[in-house]
Design an enzyme around this catalytic site. Structure first.
Site, PDB file in Angstrom:
ATOM      1  N   CYS A   3       0.355  -1.142  -0.003  1.00 33.05           N
ATOM      2  CA  CYS A   3       0.235   0.397  -0.217  1.00 33.05           C
ATOM      3  C   CYS A   3       1.240   1.142   0.122  1.00 33.05           C
ATOM      4  O   CYS A   3       1.928   1.075   0.813  1.00 33.05           O
ATOM      5  CB  CYS A   3      -0.603  -0.518   1.240  1.00 33.05           C
ATOM      6  SG  CYS A   3      -1.913   1.624   1.445  1.00 33.05           S
ATOM      7  N   CYS A   6       0.413   3.668   3.244  1.00 35.15           N
ATOM      8  CA  CYS A   6       1.527   2.980   4.044  1.00 35.15           C
ATOM      9  C   CYS A   6       2.897   2.851   3.845  1.00 35.15           C
ATOM     10  O   CYS A   6       3.623   3.215   5.057  1.00 35.15           O
ATOM     11  CB  CYS A   6       1.193   0.917   4.534  1.00 35.15           C
ATOM     12  SG  CYS A   6      -0.161   0.588   5.135  1.00 35.15           S
ATOM     13  N   ASP A  29      -0.710  16.913  -2.344  1.00 39.20           N
ATOM     14  CA  ASP A  29      -1.016  15.706  -3.520  1.00 39.20           C
ATOM     15  C   ASP A  29       0.111  16.025  -4.348  1.00 39.20           C
ATOM     16  O   ASP A  29       0.542  17.064  -4.532  1.00 39.20           O
ATOM     17  CB  ASP A  29      -2.126  15.407  -3.772  1.00 39.20           C
ATOM     18  CG  ASP A  29      -2.543  14.928  -4.338  1.00 39.20           C
ATOM     19  OD1 ASP A  29      -3.978  13.757  -3.863  1.00 39.20           O
ATOM     20  OD2 ASP A  29      -2.704  14.735  -5.444  1.00 39.20           O
ATOM     21  N   HIS A  45      -3.348   0.796   8.981  1.00 38.34           N
ATOM     22  CA  HIS A  45      -3.667   1.188   6.873  1.00 38.34           C
ATOM     23  C   HIS A  45      -5.633   0.763   7.309  1.00 38.34           C
ATOM     24  O   HIS A  45      -5.716  -0.891   7.961  1.00 38.34           O
ATOM     25  CB  HIS A  45      -2.958  -0.393   6.147  1.00 38.34           C
ATOM     26  CG  HIS A  45      -3.798  -0.427   5.200  1.00 38.34           C
ATOM     27  ND1 HIS A  45      -3.835  -0.272   3.898  1.00 38.34           N
ATOM     28  CD2 HIS A  45      -5.126  -1.028   5.657  1.00 38.34           C
ATOM     29  CE1 HIS A  45      -4.247  -0.500   3.086  1.00 38.34           C
ATOM     30  NE2 HIS A  45      -5.588  -1.468   3.848  1.00 38.34           N
ATOM     31  N   ASN A  86     -13.032  10.301  -0.645  1.00 42.48           N
ATOM     32  CA  ASN A  86     -13.960   8.987  -2.247  1.00 42.48           C
ATOM     33  C   ASN A  86     -14.015   7.702  -1.135  1.00 42.48           C
ATOM     34  O   ASN A  86     -13.060   7.310  -0.566  1.00 42.48           O
ATOM     35  CB  ASN A  86     -12.810   9.452  -3.006  1.00 42.48           C
ATOM     36  CG  ASN A  86     -12.901  10.358  -3.514  1.00 42.48           C
ATOM     37  OD1 ASN A  86     -13.993  11.881  -3.488  1.00 42.48           O
ATOM     38  ND2 ASN A  86     -11.738  11.250  -4.581  1.00 42.48           N
ATOM     39  N   HIS A  97      -6.077   2.890   0.534  1.00 47.77           N
ATOM     40  CA  HIS A  97      -5.831   3.491   1.935  1.00 47.77           C
ATOM     41  C   HIS A  97      -6.725   4.955   2.512  1.00 47.77           C
ATOM     42  O   HIS A  97      -6.402   6.021   2.257  1.00 47.77           O
ATOM     43  CB  HIS A  97      -4.247   3.123   2.210  1.00 47.77           C
ATOM     44  CG  HIS A  97      -3.518   4.085   3.657  1.00 47.77           C
ATOM     45  ND1 HIS A  97      -3.462   2.788   4.030  1.00 47.77           N
ATOM     46  CD2 HIS A  97      -4.615   4.831   4.557  1.00 47.77           C
ATOM     47  CE1 HIS A  97      -2.589   4.239   5.819  1.00 47.77           C
ATOM     48  NE2 HIS A  97      -2.967   4.974   5.641  1.00 47.77           N
ATOM     49  N   HIS A  99      -8.236   8.233   3.271  1.00 49.20           N
ATOM     50  CA  HIS A  99      -7.454   9.677   3.003  1.00 49.20           C
ATOM     51  C   HIS A  99      -8.035  10.367   3.107  1.00 49.20           C
ATOM     52  O   HIS A  99      -9.461  10.265   2.293  1.00 49.20           O
ATOM     53  CB  HIS A  99      -6.708   9.876   1.619  1.00 49.20           C
ATOM     54  CG  HIS A  99      -7.025   8.893   0.842  1.00 49.20           C
ATOM     55  ND1 HIS A  99      -7.083   8.433   0.354  1.00 49.20           N
ATOM     56  CD2 HIS A  99      -7.561  10.110  -0.560  1.00 49.20           C
ATOM     57  CE1 HIS A  99      -7.228   7.796  -0.942  1.00 49.20           C
ATOM     58  NE2 HIS A  99      -7.233   9.670  -1.024  1.00 49.20           N
ATOM     59  N   HIS A 101      -9.012  14.093   1.095  1.00 53.02           N
ATOM     60  CA  HIS A 101      -8.497  15.756   1.573  1.00 53.02           C
ATOM     61  C   HIS A 101      -8.713  17.051   2.206  1.00 53.02           C
ATOM     62  O   HIS A 101     -10.355  16.442   2.089  1.00 53.02           O
ATOM     63  CB  HIS A 101      -8.859  15.690  -0.159  1.00 53.02           C
ATOM     64  CG  HIS A 101      -8.900  13.816  -1.581  1.00 53.02           C
ATOM     65  ND1 HIS A 101      -7.270  14.329  -2.134  1.00 53.02           N
ATOM     66  CD2 HIS A 101      -9.138  12.510  -1.440  1.00 53.02           C
ATOM     67  CE1 HIS A 101      -7.933  13.287  -3.004  1.00 53.02           C
ATOM     68  NE2 HIS A 101      -8.226  12.315  -2.274  1.00 53.02           N
TER      69      HIS A 101
HETATM   70  P1  AMP Z   1      -8.652   9.269  -4.066  1.00 54.27           P
HETATM   71  O1  AMP Z   1      -8.456   9.137  -6.088  1.00 54.27           O
HETATM   72  O2  AMP Z   1      -9.357   9.870  -3.432  1.00 54.27           O
HETATM   73  O3  AMP Z   1      -8.074   7.556  -3.875  1.00 54.27           O
HETATM   74  O4  AMP Z   1      -7.390   9.892  -4.155  1.00 54.27           O
HETATM   75  C1  AMP Z   1      -5.776   9.686  -3.950  1.00 54.27           C
HETATM   76  C2  AMP Z   1      -4.866  11.044  -3.801  1.00 54.27           C
HETATM   77  O5  AMP Z   1      -3.184  10.666  -3.728  1.00 54.27           O
HETATM   78  C3  AMP Z   1      -4.501  11.202  -5.743  1.00 54.27           C
HETATM   79  O6  AMP Z   1      -5.162  12.730  -5.165  1.00 54.27           O
HETATM   80  C4  AMP Z   1      -3.248  10.915  -6.222  1.00 54.27           C
HETATM   81  O7  AMP Z   1      -2.798  12.415  -6.792  1.00 54.27           O
HETATM   82  C5  AMP Z   1      -2.289  10.633  -5.044  1.00 54.27           C
HETATM   83  N1  AMP Z   1      -1.598  10.173  -4.321  1.00 54.27           N
HETATM   84  C6  AMP Z   1      -1.440   9.180  -4.766  1.00 54.27           C
HETATM   85  N2  AMP Z   1       0.083   9.300  -5.268  1.00 54.27           N
HETATM   86  C7  AMP Z   1       0.945  10.227  -4.211  1.00 54.27           C
HETATM   87  C8  AMP Z   1       1.593   9.732  -3.859  1.00 54.27           C
HETATM   88  N3  AMP Z   1       2.626   8.848  -3.738  1.00 54.27           N
HETATM   89  N4  AMP Z   1       2.225  11.183  -2.693  1.00 54.27           N
HETATM   90  C9  AMP Z   1       1.297  12.231  -3.335  1.00 54.27           C
HETATM   91  N5  AMP Z   1      -0.147  11.907  -2.822  1.00 54.27           N
HETATM   92  C10 AMP Z   1      -0.382  10.824  -4.029  1.00 54.27           C
HETATM   93 ZN    ZN Z   2      -2.255   1.168   3.918  1.00 56.04          ZN
END
Ligand code: AMP
Ligand code: ZN
Length: 113
Positions: A3, A6, A29, A45, A86, A97, A99, A101
């Site tokens: 993940c 993680c 992001d 997680h 989301n 995982h 999160h 925004h």
């Molecule tokens: P979601 O679509 O709600 O699952 O959001 C996932 C978010 O994670 C997206 O806005 C991606 O741009 C962001 N994301 C994915 N990988 C990384 C990373 N390594 N560092 C920072 N943001 C990331």
């Molecule tokens: Zn995770």
């Protein structure tokens, strides 16, 4: 575990971290949708909103207690912001995982969709 969040929480891959405690990490992001776009993530997680329960919800409280601190740090506390999580396929969750925004720094769309 493979993940990606993680790995960020464990410092196995780098992130642009803006806030961290023992339980949570917040970082910018990679693909920002607004001038301020931060992801606030529990270090444990939890796959999605569907997996929050009474055993793990203390970290969710900590996240929501932290939102206004990060908003102040990012200078968007007074101008306003939006917090989004989301969930699942229809919610377009792309990282499995949990999160949150934190988005701000510009006038956001009036529609949620
Ligand atoms: P979601 O679509 O709600 O699952 O959001 C996932 C978010 O994670 C997206 O806005 C991606 O741009 C962001 N994301 C994915 N990988 C990384 C990373 N390594 N560092 C920072 N943001 C990331
Ligand atoms: Zn995770």
């Amino acid at each position: 575990m493979s993940c990606i969040f993680c790995k960020i929480a464990n410092k196995e891959i780098p992130s642009d971290c803006v806030y961290e405690t023992e339980n949570i990490i917040a970082f910018r992001d990679l693909n920002p949708q607004a001038p301020v776009h931060i992801l606030i993530v529990p270090k444990i997680h939890i796959a999605s909103m569907n997996d929050i329960n009474s055993e793990n919800s203390a970290v969710i409280s900590e996240i929501f207690e932290t939102v206004n601190k990060i908003a102040e740090q990012e200078d968007i506390k007074d101008s306003g912001y939006r917090v989004i999580s989301n969930c699942g396929e229809d919610g377009c969750q792309s990282v499995q995982h949990l999160h949150f925004h934190l988005v701000g720094g510009r006038k956001l769309s009036e529609t949620l969709s």
